[in-house]
Design a protein around this motif. Structure first.
Motif, short mmCIF file in Angstrom:
data_model
loop_
_atom_site.label_atom_id
_atom_site.label_comp_id
_atom_site.label_asym_id
_atom_site.label_seq_id
_atom_site.Cartn_x
_atom_site.Cartn_y
_atom_site.Cartn_z
N ALA A 263 6.99 43.04 8.21
CA ALA A 263 6.06 42.65 9.26
C ALA A 263 5.08 41.65 8.68
CB ALA A 263 5.32 43.87 9.80
N ARG B 108 -2.73 46.49 11.07
CA ARG B 108 -2.83 47.42 12.20
C ARG B 108 -2.19 48.76 11.87
NH1 ARG B 108 0.65 48.67 15.71
NH2 ARG B 108 2.03 46.90 15.36
N ILE B 109 -1.02 48.72 11.23
CA ILE B 109 -0.35 49.96 10.83
C ILE B 109 -1.20 50.71 9.81
CG2 ILE B 109 1.67 50.89 9.62
CD1 ILE B 109 3.29 48.59 10.88
N THR C 159 0.19 42.73 11.49
CA THR C 159 0.86 43.98 11.88
C THR C 159 0.68 45.04 10.79
OG1 THR C 159 2.48 42.68 13.10
CG2 THR C 159 3.03 44.97 12.65
#
Length: 107
Positions: free
Chosen positions: A54, A61-62, A58
């Motif tokens: 990713a 965010r994870i 991303t």
């Protein structure tokens, strides 16, 4: 000027912005690996999560979601998510719930 020492300032024009190179991370094999690491961290353990294909936004965010669920700190460095503490089993279950294939790596 050589490649090792690029021009960054000129008295005529001021600061010279050099284009940032986009670092290409190698493609993984589709398996997310969770590894516990304590070396070089004064005995404090962290879980390293690698293999997530990713972009940086991303991954951030994870990582934020995982830190919130584990109730601890962490960071994203060079495409690897670092979560403080030994929460490998919880992290494995959270990532598997997202549909990722997860393996516990190392000791």
């Amino acid at each position: 000027m050589s490649k090792d020492n690029p021009l960054v300032y000129s008295t005529e024009t001021g600061r010279i912005d050099t284009p940032k190179a986009v670092v290409q991370r190698p493609k993984g094999d589709g398996i997310v690996r969770i590894q516990k690491q304590t070396s070089g961290r004064k005995g404090k353990g962290v879980c390293l999560i690698s293999g997530i294909d990713a972009d940086d936004a991303t991954l951030a965010r994870i990582a934020a979601e995982l830190k919130k669920k584990c109730g601890c700190g962490g960071a994203v460095k060079e495409g690897i998510i670092e979560i403080q503490g030994d929460n490998r089993e919880l992290l494995k279950s959270l990532l598997e719930a997202k549909g990722m294939k997860v393996k516990l790596a190392g000791g």
